[in-house]
Design an enzyme around this catalytic site. Structure first.
Site, short mmCIF file in Angstrom:
data_model
loop_
_atom_site.label_atom_id
_atom_site.label_comp_id
_atom_site.label_asym_id
_atom_site.label_seq_id
_atom_site.Cartn_x
_atom_site.Cartn_y
_atom_site.Cartn_z
N ARG A 138 3.38 -18.38 -53.92
CA ARG A 138 2.38 -17.31 -53.93
C ARG A 138 1.31 -17.62 -52.89
O ARG A 138 0.97 -18.77 -52.64
CB ARG A 138 1.72 -17.19 -55.31
CG ARG A 138 2.65 -16.79 -56.41
CD ARG A 138 3.15 -15.36 -56.29
NE ARG A 138 3.90 -14.97 -57.48
CZ ARG A 138 5.21 -15.19 -57.64
NH1 ARG A 138 5.89 -15.81 -56.69
NH2 ARG A 138 5.83 -14.81 -58.75
N GLN A 139 0.76 -16.54 -52.32
CA GLN A 139 -0.34 -16.68 -51.37
C GLN A 139 -1.66 -16.42 -52.07
O GLN A 139 -1.78 -15.44 -52.83
CB GLN A 139 -0.18 -15.69 -50.21
CG GLN A 139 1.00 -15.95 -49.30
CD GLN A 139 2.29 -15.31 -49.79
OE1 GLN A 139 2.28 -14.42 -50.64
NE2 GLN A 139 3.42 -15.79 -49.29
N PRO B 184 3.69 -7.70 -50.76
CA PRO B 184 4.37 -7.18 -49.58
C PRO B 184 3.46 -6.25 -48.78
O PRO B 184 2.65 -5.52 -49.34
CB PRO B 184 5.56 -6.40 -50.17
CG PRO B 184 5.77 -6.99 -51.51
CD PRO B 184 4.41 -7.39 -52.01
N GLU C 236 7.07 -16.27 -34.83
CA GLU C 236 6.77 -17.16 -35.95
C GLU C 236 6.82 -18.62 -35.54
O GLU C 236 6.02 -19.43 -36.02
CB GLU C 236 7.72 -16.84 -37.11
CG GLU C 236 7.37 -15.51 -37.77
CD GLU C 236 8.48 -14.90 -38.59
OE1 GLU C 236 9.46 -15.61 -38.92
OE2 GLU C 236 8.40 -13.69 -38.88
N TYR D 111 17.18 -15.51 -41.07
CA TYR D 111 17.41 -14.22 -40.42
C TYR D 111 18.90 -13.91 -40.31
O TYR D 111 19.32 -12.76 -40.40
CB TYR D 111 16.74 -14.18 -39.05
CG TYR D 111 15.25 -13.98 -39.13
CD1 TYR D 111 14.71 -12.71 -39.25
CD2 TYR D 111 14.39 -15.06 -39.13
CE1 TYR D 111 13.35 -12.51 -39.34
CE2 TYR D 111 13.01 -14.88 -39.23
CZ TYR D 111 12.50 -13.61 -39.34
OH TYR D 111 11.14 -13.42 -39.46
N HIS E 268 5.70 -14.38 -43.37
CA HIS E 268 6.90 -15.20 -43.26
C HIS E 268 6.56 -16.67 -43.05
O HIS E 268 7.18 -17.55 -43.63
CB HIS E 268 7.76 -14.69 -42.10
CG HIS E 268 8.50 -13.43 -42.42
ND1 HIS E 268 9.34 -12.81 -41.51
CD2 HIS E 268 8.55 -12.66 -43.53
CE1 HIS E 268 9.87 -11.73 -42.06
NE2 HIS E 268 9.40 -11.62 -43.29
#
Length: 384
Positions: free
Chosen positions: A206-207, A380, A137, A95, A85
């Site tokens: 993108r990671q 994910p 977070e 949220y 996140h």
């Protein structure tokens, strides 16, 4: 704290969730993107098409309902989701949106079973979970921001150098446009890249694993050309600009003297390169083993570094379709020629999910305890 009545009411919906399956989350995402299309700039729409995101969310909802009276058992999964996140710059207001559409989805799919009492119980349960995620977070955001060279939200970087590592993998060396310091990261972490390819109507985030140990003035990501965003990146040139979010991720090299084994396949080699380089440079690290699998030598990234002799490091390369490596075929740890520390070593896995599932099972069969098996799933979160 939730009341026992609230806990009981939420648990009573577990059969409802099980019967509905991923239809719940498919309906949820369709609903949310219809009413809040701006979130398409955050969520990976490719994972929407493959169903991975729906499955991951459904699994998370079902797990929370099951363990709502003892959510601490989910902390490892929660921590990993926290990092994902943060890498997407998820904010508290998101949220509220997710919670609203989740409740409305449950009401729409099961209007008779989802009574006002159950609706209120889920509202309370979701609010508690959201507060937990938001606070954890926010802690990650502040920790990164307060580090030397740290930042929050977006930051512009220039592609300084591009290196072709193998047939389909390129490394991008990225330096900050503002010329300010960059934050340190832990070997194994990733960084998020935000782009908008010409073929896309939305921003795509993108990671990508940081593929070397931390350096003072640049980051390196190594990208396999295999999808919308990676193809876009492969078409870029030195001097082009990329938008990055700060490093994140909980799959990191442990600061222990234990022997370490790095096992990867394909582009899963990227976080292993950072870990391996870091381990080589750490005097307290004991013996290491590096096992990598790929199709053949043309797909073998970082060969020059891997082929260099390093003290305390043993290596084994498996080529599936070539006999030019140390072994041919898919990795079978029982046939490895390396002396693996099965009774006490740390095993780090990265690659396609099916690959990691197979390797984890092999390790378990060889007597390795599950807590000594660490892994990273691209996309994910999934449990192996």
């Amino acid at each position: 704290m939730l009341s026992q009545r609230t806990i009981s009411l939420v648990k009573s919906t577990i059969p409802l969730l099980s019967d509905a399956g991923t239809a719940v989350t498919a309906h949820f995402y369709q609903r949310m993107f219809t009413h809040n299309p701006e979130l398409k700039n955050i969520f990976n729409m490719t994972n929407q098409q493959t169903g991975k995101q729906q499955f991951a969310l459904f699994s998370a909802i079902a797990a929370y309902a099951t363990h709502i009276d003892n959510p601490s058992v989910l902390q490892q999964a929660i921590t990993r989701i926290n990092h994902k996140h943060v890498s997407l710059n998820i904010q508290a207001e998101h949220y509220d949106i997710v919670g609203y559409h989740l409740i409305e989805t449950l009401k729409e799919l099961a209007p008779e079973q989802f009574t006002p009492d159950i609706e209120q119980a889920w509202r309370e349960a979701y609010a508690l979970l959201a507060d937990l995620f938001i606070s954890q977070e926010e802690g990650l955001y502040q920790k990164t921001q307060n580090q030397v060279g740290g930042w929050r939200n977006e930051r512009e970087f220039t592609i300084d150098t591009i290196v072709k590592e193998s047939e389909n993998v390129k490394s991008f060396y990225l330096t900050p446009n503002d010329k300010r310091p960059i934050t340190h990261y832990q070997a194994g972490q990733f960084i998020s890249v935000s782009v908008q390819p010409e073929q896309s109507a939305n921003t795509q985030i993108r990671q990508y694993s940081l593929s070397q140990s931390p350096k003072a003035n640049h980051y390196r990501i190594s990208v396999k050309r295999q999808g919308l965003v990676s193809t876009h990146l492969h078409q870029l040139n030195t001097g082009d600009t990329l938008t990055l979010y700060p490093p994140a991720g909980d799959f990191v090299l442990q600061n222990t003297p234990n022997e370490k084994v790095f096992i990867s396949a394909g582009v899963g080699i990227t976080p292993m390169m950072a870990m391996l380089e870091q381990a080589i440079n750490t005097a307290t690290t004991g013996k290491m083993a590096f096992i990598h699998a790929c199709v053949d030598e043309t797909e073998h990234s970082f060969r020059p570094f891997i082929e260099q002799p390093h003290a305390n490091l043993s290596k084994e390369i498996w080529y599936e379709n070539s006999d030019a490596g140390d072994q041919t075929g898919r990795i079978q740890l029982s046939q490895s020629k390396l002396d693996l520390p099965l009774t006490h070593g740390e095993f780090y896995l990265c690659g396609p999910t099916a690959f990691m599932e197979a390797i984890k099972q092999q390790l378990l069969d060889l007597g390795v305890e599950s807590q000594r098996i660490l892994y990273e799933v691209f996309g994910p979160h999934e449990a192996l």
